[in-house]
Design a protein around this motif. Structure first.
Motif, short mmCIF file in Angstrom:
data_model
loop_
_atom_site.label_atom_id
_atom_site.label_comp_id
_atom_site.label_asym_id
_atom_site.label_seq_id
_atom_site.Cartn_x
_atom_site.Cartn_y
_atom_site.Cartn_z
N LEU A 41 -0.24 -3.42 5.00
CA LEU A 41 0.01 -3.94 6.30
C LEU A 41 1.43 -3.99 6.87
N GLU A 42 2.32 -4.10 5.75
CA GLU A 42 3.64 -3.76 6.06
C GLU A 42 4.05 -2.31 6.17
N GLN A 43 3.43 -1.51 5.53
CA GLN A 43 3.54 0.13 5.67
C GLN A 43 3.10 0.67 7.10
N ASP A 44 1.84 -0.05 7.36
CA ASP A 44 1.41 0.42 8.60
C ASP A 44 2.26 -0.02 9.68
N TYR A 45 2.59 -1.04 9.71
CA TYR A 45 3.48 -1.64 10.88
C TYR A 45 4.81 -1.03 11.21
N LEU A 46 5.23 -0.61 10.05
CA LEU A 46 6.46 0.33 10.21
C LEU A 46 6.15 1.64 10.71
N ASP A 83 -0.26 -5.99 17.74
CA ASP A 83 -0.68 -7.45 17.60
C ASP A 83 -1.85 -7.97 16.49
N LEU A 84 -2.55 -6.87 16.16
CA LEU A 84 -3.43 -7.28 14.98
C LEU A 84 -2.60 -7.43 13.61
N HIS A 85 -1.73 -6.64 13.40
CA HIS A 85 -0.77 -6.63 12.49
C HIS A 85 0.04 -7.85 12.46
N ARG A 86 0.49 -8.23 13.49
CA ARG A 86 1.18 -9.62 13.60
C ARG A 86 0.31 -10.70 13.18
N ALA A 87 -0.83 -10.70 13.88
CA ALA A 87 -1.77 -11.84 13.39
C ALA A 87 -2.15 -11.74 11.94
N LEU A 88 -2.58 -10.70 11.36
CA LEU A 88 -2.82 -10.74 9.92
C LEU A 88 -1.64 -10.83 8.97
N SER A 89 -0.38 -10.46 9.44
CA SER A 89 0.71 -10.76 8.60
C SER A 89 0.85 -12.25 8.12
N ALA A 90 0.44 -13.14 9.09
CA ALA A 90 0.94 -14.61 8.77
C ALA A 90 -0.40 -14.88 7.90
N PHE A 92 -1.80 -12.93 5.41
CA PHE A 92 -1.51 -12.20 4.47
C PHE A 92 -0.14 -12.71 3.80
N HIS A 93 0.53 -13.46 4.29
CA HIS A 93 1.94 -13.68 3.97
C HIS A 93 2.69 -12.32 3.80
N ALA A 94 2.53 -11.45 4.78
CA ALA A 94 3.34 -9.98 4.80
C ALA A 94 4.66 -10.39 5.40
N ASP A 95 5.60 -9.60 4.98
CA ASP A 95 7.02 -9.61 5.68
C ASP A 95 7.38 -8.38 6.46
N LEU A 96 6.67 -8.56 7.76
CA LEU A 96 6.95 -7.24 8.58
C LEU A 96 8.41 -7.04 8.74
N GLY A 97 9.14 -8.00 8.99
CA GLY A 97 10.44 -7.62 9.43
C GLY A 97 11.50 -7.28 8.38
N GLY A 98 11.13 -7.38 7.01
CA GLY A 98 11.91 -7.32 5.93
C GLY A 98 11.32 -6.17 5.15
N ALA A 99 10.06 -5.60 5.48
CA ALA A 99 9.53 -4.43 4.76
C ALA A 99 10.36 -3.08 4.92
N GLU A 100 10.47 -2.41 3.98
CA GLU A 100 10.94 -1.27 3.93
C GLU A 100 9.94 0.01 3.84
N MET A 101 10.11 1.00 4.48
CA MET A 101 9.29 2.14 4.31
C MET A 101 8.90 2.82 2.67
N GLY A 102 7.87 3.07 2.39
CA GLY A 102 7.66 3.50 1.06
C GLY A 102 7.57 5.24 1.25
N PRO A 103 7.55 5.96 0.22
CA PRO A 103 7.58 7.34 0.39
C PRO A 103 6.63 7.96 1.33
#
Length: 210
Positions: A41-46, A83-90, A92-103
């Motif tokens: 979820l964090e990676q797909d948001y980015l 919006d789906l990602h933002r809703a699911l982030s809560a 699943f306790h995802a950190d969308l703002g603090g996530a960093e891109m993986g390879p």
């Protein structure tokens, strides 16, 4: 055979590999480990934030009859998918703002932004994401997960409105008619990025059945 139909045939084996991937299979069963989905979820948001930039870059080059479609696609991505990602982030306790891109996310994003320097090739490069998720959603919806959060994810991509946007991109690709060999190469590379994207950070690689 139109170019888009040819691309579908070329992409189907890589789509089947996605269906067999343990992350996708876990979503369909509804028992995917939450930490894995959180990472995806964090990676797909980015990724999607930059996907909107790809649409914007292509809009500058678009013929007038394509401009509205690209604006609609950017709007749908920003407001519906994100919006789906933002809703699911809560949930699943995802950190969308603090996530960093993986390879995988960084490589795919760079590929798309570079491809968008050419209008026709940029359309082809972004098409695997739309076609892949629309097709995956429709297939998974035949036997949807009982887990409501994963079911919501499936329903988003199985939505006929999302399929209609995907079909519009296919029409635009056929209308622009980029060089066929280069189009196949860009589409195939995009499909490979799509498959690699499921190997989210923190996931222990598992063999994919083919």
């Amino acid at each position: 055979m139109t170019l888009s139909v040819e691309l579908h045939a070329i992409g189907r084996p890589l789509l089947d590999a996605q269906l067999a991937h343990p992350v996708v299979a876990g979503i369909q069963r509804g028992d995917l480990d939450e930490s894995v989905f959180r990472s995806w979820l964090e990676q797909d948001y980015l990724f999607l934030v930059n996907y909107v930039r790809v649409f914007s870059r292509l809009a500058w080059q678009a013929p007038d009859n394509h401009l509205e479609d690209l604006v609609d696609l950017a709007h749908s991505t920003w407001h519906d998918e994100l919006d789906l990602h933002r809703a699911l982030s809560a949930e699943f306790h995802a950190d969308l703002g603090g996530a960093e891109m993986g390879p995988a996310c960084a490589a795919y994003t760079a590929f798309l932004l570079d491809s968008a320097a050419s209008y026709g090739e940029g359309l082809v490069a972004l098409y695997p994401c739309m076609w892949g998720y629309s097709t995956l959603g429709q297939i998974l919806a035949r036997n949807p997960p009982a887990e409501p959060r994963y079911r919501r994810w499936v329903d988003t991509y199985a939505d006929p409105a999302f399929a209609a946007l995907t079909e519009r991109i296919a029409f635009m690709i056929d209308e622009v008619s980029p060089d066929r060999a280069r189009a196949v190469a860009f589409f195939t590379e995009g499909m490979r990025h799509e498959l690699a994207f499921w190997d989210v950070p923190g996931l222990t690689p598992q063999p994919v059945q083919r």
